[in-house]
Design an enzyme around this catalytic site. Sequence first.
Site, PDB file in Angstrom:
ATOM      1  N   THR A 182       0.844  -1.200   0.000  1.00  0.00           N
ATOM      2  CA  THR A 182       0.000   0.000   0.000  1.00  0.00           C
ATOM      3  C   THR A 182       0.876   1.244   0.000  1.00  0.00           C
ATOM      4  O   THR A 182       1.999   1.205   0.497  1.00  0.00           O
ATOM      5  CB  THR A 182      -0.881  -0.043   1.264  1.00  0.00           C
ATOM      6  OG1 THR A 182      -1.868  -1.028   1.075  1.00  0.00           O
ATOM      7  CG2 THR A 182      -1.530   1.285   1.585  1.00  0.00           C
ATOM      8  N   ARG A 191     -14.327  -6.870  -0.367  1.00  0.00           N
ATOM      9  CA  ARG A 191     -13.543  -6.713   0.875  1.00  0.00           C
ATOM     10  C   ARG A 191     -12.936  -5.314   0.901  1.00  0.00           C
ATOM     11  O   ARG A 191     -12.331  -4.852  -0.072  1.00  0.00           O
ATOM     12  CB  ARG A 191     -12.442  -7.773   0.928  1.00  0.00           C
ATOM     13  CG  ARG A 191     -11.542  -7.677   2.185  1.00  0.00           C
ATOM     14  CD  ARG A 191     -10.316  -6.829   1.953  1.00  0.00           C
ATOM     15  NE  ARG A 191      -9.359  -6.907   3.050  1.00  0.00           N
ATOM     16  CZ  ARG A 191      -8.277  -6.156   3.151  1.00  0.00           C
ATOM     17  NH1 ARG A 191      -8.002  -5.263   2.229  1.00  0.00           N
ATOM     18  NH2 ARG A 191      -7.463  -6.277   4.165  1.00  0.00           N
TER      19      ARG A 191
HETATM   20  N1  ASP Z   1      -3.640  -2.206   4.589  1.00  0.00           N
HETATM   21  C1  ASP Z   1      -3.922  -2.736   3.285  1.00  0.00           C
HETATM   22  C2  ASP Z   1      -5.174  -3.562   3.326  1.00  0.00           C
HETATM   23  O1  ASP Z   1      -5.335  -4.369   4.207  1.00  0.00           O
HETATM   24  C3  ASP Z   1      -2.838  -3.585   2.750  1.00  0.00           C
HETATM   25  C4  ASP Z   1      -1.498  -2.929   2.678  1.00  0.00           C
HETATM   26  O2  ASP Z   1      -1.095  -2.201   3.597  1.00  0.00           O
HETATM   27  O3  ASP Z   1      -0.790  -3.157   1.684  1.00  0.00           O
HETATM   28  O4  ASP Z   1      -5.965  -3.428   2.419  1.00  0.00           O
END
Ligand code: ASP
Length: 310
Positions: free
Chosen positions: A174, A202
Amino acid sequence: MKYSIAIHGGAGTIPRNSMSLEKERSYRDALEAALYAGSSILEKGGSALDAVMHAVKSLEDCPLFNAGKGAVFTHEGNHELDAAIMCGKRFMAGAVASLEGIANPVLVARKVMDESQHVLLAGRGALDFAIEKGFKQEEPAYFYQELRYRQWQEALASDKVVMDHQGDEKKFGTVGAVARDREGNLAAATSTGGMTNKRYGRIGDSPLIGCGTYANNATCAVSATGHGEYFIRSVVAYDISCLMEYRGLSLQQAAELVVKDKLVKHGGEGGIIAIGRDDLPVLVFNSEGMYRGCLTEGGAIGTGIYLDEA
Ligand code: ASP
């Protein structure tokens, strides 16, 4: 007041020996480009809000990260994108979730904040809103990356919802940015493709205000990366702000308590970047590494990947 900006490109397990010099250079170049995309705005006296938006846009355009162009596949083989932006000065926020086909979800989140009466739009409603605001819907080919496709195929075979991974490297991927402008205003933005093989619909922590993204001029601006379900339950970004507001902790103390103690006790892996009114940015993670970078007015640009880097 000196401006300051920090960015992340995901936390996770990033062993040095799995990284070629060339790959490491391309990650650091992308992090530096994103920092400059934000800092050049701050340098001209622009707002923290514009700075985080452009820093995140730059990372969304880079296929190395799990956001925008480089987003991971869902179980059904699509890309459902989540993003949020928050302005600490106006205490306003905008977010999109499960948005499909838009190259820069952070720009749509900004429109939700500025040009709708809502905070969070999801799925079809978010897409219709984006198109109404003039965004172009990309073909699936725009988001296709061979590596992501292979990750998805492996995840399908094991029937697991997994992180963005390659060899020994397992990361969340992310992207996010936090900034303080010369007027002392704070802002945060986060964007993600979520988790590989996630069930359709989701939604992770990134677009949820107070979980993966938060900004309040009275305390701090936070952007998170990690296993979203844990970050949602722990209301990570708002908890850091609360610890400052109600318990008088410094930003560093609050971030360390939440990320290295509270989250760990619940089994939540990941990290955050945060910025307060007068501190340097704080970058804290409980995983083995986090793609990250920061720059404060008059200082040197710094990027990091591994645990042992300053
Ligand atoms: N926090 C993000 C999620 O669960 C994933 C990530 O940090 O890459 O969608």
